[in-house]
Write a protein that holds these residues in place. Structure first.
Motif, mmCIF file in Angstrom:
data_model
loop_
_atom_site.group_PDB
_atom_site.id
_atom_site.type_symbol
_atom_site.label_atom_id
_atom_site.label_comp_id
_atom_site.label_asym_id
_atom_site.label_seq_id
_atom_site.Cartn_x
_atom_site.Cartn_y
_atom_site.Cartn_z
ATOM 1 N N ARG A 61 40.678 41.279 32.957
ATOM 2 C CA ARG A 61 40.056 40.351 33.877
ATOM 3 C C ARG A 61 41.039 39.656 34.755
ATOM 4 O O ARG A 61 40.870 39.271 35.810
ATOM 5 C CB ARG A 61 39.397 39.209 32.935
ATOM 6 N N ASP A 80 35.128 51.784 27.184
ATOM 7 C CA ASP A 80 33.687 51.664 26.903
ATOM 8 C C ASP A 80 33.442 50.173 26.515
ATOM 9 O O ASP A 80 32.382 49.596 26.683
ATOM 10 C CB ASP A 80 33.282 52.514 25.648
ATOM 11 N N LYS A 83 34.379 48.343 30.160
ATOM 12 C CA LYS A 83 34.163 48.622 31.401
ATOM 13 C C LYS A 83 33.606 47.849 32.399
ATOM 14 O O LYS A 83 34.144 47.965 33.744
ATOM 15 C CB LYS A 83 33.382 49.996 31.263
ATOM 16 N N GLU A 84 32.768 46.662 31.819
ATOM 17 C CA GLU A 84 32.426 45.648 32.967
ATOM 18 C C GLU A 84 33.469 44.940 33.566
ATOM 19 O O GLU A 84 33.394 44.338 34.753
ATOM 20 C CB GLU A 84 31.412 44.893 32.354
ATOM 21 N N GLU A 85 34.445 44.765 33.090
ATOM 22 C CA GLU A 85 35.780 44.053 33.543
ATOM 23 C C GLU A 85 36.469 44.800 34.754
ATOM 24 O O GLU A 85 37.113 43.954 35.358
ATOM 25 C CB GLU A 85 36.491 43.600 32.216
ATOM 26 N N THR A 87 36.230 45.759 37.592
ATOM 27 C CA THR A 87 35.508 45.426 38.681
ATOM 28 C C THR A 87 35.919 46.084 40.103
ATOM 29 O O THR A 87 37.014 46.649 39.922
ATOM 30 C CB THR A 87 35.396 44.197 39.466
ATOM 31 N N LYS A 88 35.053 46.424 41.134
ATOM 32 C CA LYS A 88 35.216 47.404 42.053
ATOM 33 C C LYS A 88 36.810 47.246 42.592
ATOM 34 O O LYS A 88 37.274 48.079 43.150
ATOM 35 C CB LYS A 88 34.332 47.173 43.058
ATOM 36 N N SER A 109 33.965 51.592 37.632
ATOM 37 C CA SER A 109 33.689 51.489 38.998
ATOM 38 C C SER A 109 34.537 51.112 39.966
ATOM 39 O O SER A 109 34.371 50.859 41.101
ATOM 40 C CB SER A 109 32.191 50.525 39.171
#
Length: 274
Positions: A61, A80, A83-85, A87-88, A109
């Motif tokens: 983050r 896994d 992975k949401e952390e 960011t693009k 992503s």
């Protein structure tokens, strides 16, 4: 730019030192995390301005460029969980050959790349291998190239089909050459020469050899021809090497490629992409 290092084993530590010592990234802009915290704290002892994180999500983050320096089969389960952390606007870089940029892209992503460093980068020398993922933005490509130029001076872009062989030469090569040099020294010691003297002579021979190549004085073949006089002492030594080495290096590459294939099968099963 803030950089994060996930894993501070041998190569992770070398990469941290290379980035800082070369001026590519300031210690105050680097965060590290390791499963065994003591290893991360050891790096912090050398570079007090480094931040040691306790949580993986915290590191990802807070950082823009994240180097993934753990074992191949540990990468997918690690990513896994966070992975949401990724960011693009971030960039993830694998430093292990069995995990490709494409595999990272299948999970993350953000911009993705693979960079395979060498222990020689610790001395701001040697080559470093890289492959950019399709998703890797032009801005991140420039950042990564700038970093590599500072701590190696010789970044080499590679395709997937030569990844293992190139890594054998650049990343594993120093260990292979060190082993052969140790055997060379052991052989000298059988003549009665003091081992420490043999080690020092070999050390300076390798430094001098490197300088010759750096200055472009000779190619490998030209150097051998210059030193090796037919019927002379060097010629006799070369004859022994020709007989004894045989297909040794062919077998070496065969063994490393077999292990690479095993690792690729495991990571492809995890990522769902070869």
């Amino acid at each position: 730019m803030k950089a994060g290092m996930i894993g501070t084993g041998n190569m992770g530590e070398i990469l941290v030192n290379a980035l800082i010592d070369s001026g590519a990234i300031a210690a105050s802009d680097i965060s590290v995390i390791n499963r065994t915290k003591e290893k991360a704290l050891r790096i912090q002892n050398k570079h007090p301005d480094i931040t040691v994180c306790d949580q993986l999500a915290e590191l990802v983050r807070s950082c823009d460029l994240i180097f993934i320096c753990v074992k191949p089969h540990d990468i997918f389960p690690l990513l896994d969980t966070v992975k949401e952390e990724f960011t693009k606007e971030k960039c993830a870089v694998s430093i292990t050959s069995p995990v490709s940029a494409a595999q990272l892209e299948s999970v993350l992503s953000c911009s993705c790349a693979r960079m395979i460093p060498s222990i020689t980068n610790k001395a701001m020398s040697g080559a470093v291998l890289y492959t950019f993922g399709d998703s890797c933005s032009s801005d991140w490509r420039k950042v990564i190239m700038d970093c590599m130029m500072k701590f190696s001076g010789y970044p080499v872009e590679i395709t997937e089909d030569v990844t293992r062989a190139a890594s054998d030469i650049v990343s594993c090569g120093p260990a292979f050459m060190s082993y052969l040099t140790r055997q060379f020294i052991e052989g000298a010691a059988t003549t009665g020469m003091d081992k420490q003297t043999a080690e020092k002579l070999a050390e300076y021979m390798l430094i001098g050899l490197g300088e010759l190549f750096k200055k472009g004085e000779y190619s490998l073949a030209e150097l051998e021809e210059k030193v090796c006089v037919k019927g002379g002492v060097t010629g006799k030594g070369i004859e022994v090497l020709e007989k004894q080495t045989g297909d040794m290096f062919e077998n070496l590459f065969k063994a490393t490629h077999e292990k690479f294939a095993e690792d690729k099968l495991e990571t492809s099963a995890q990522f769902g992409i070869y």
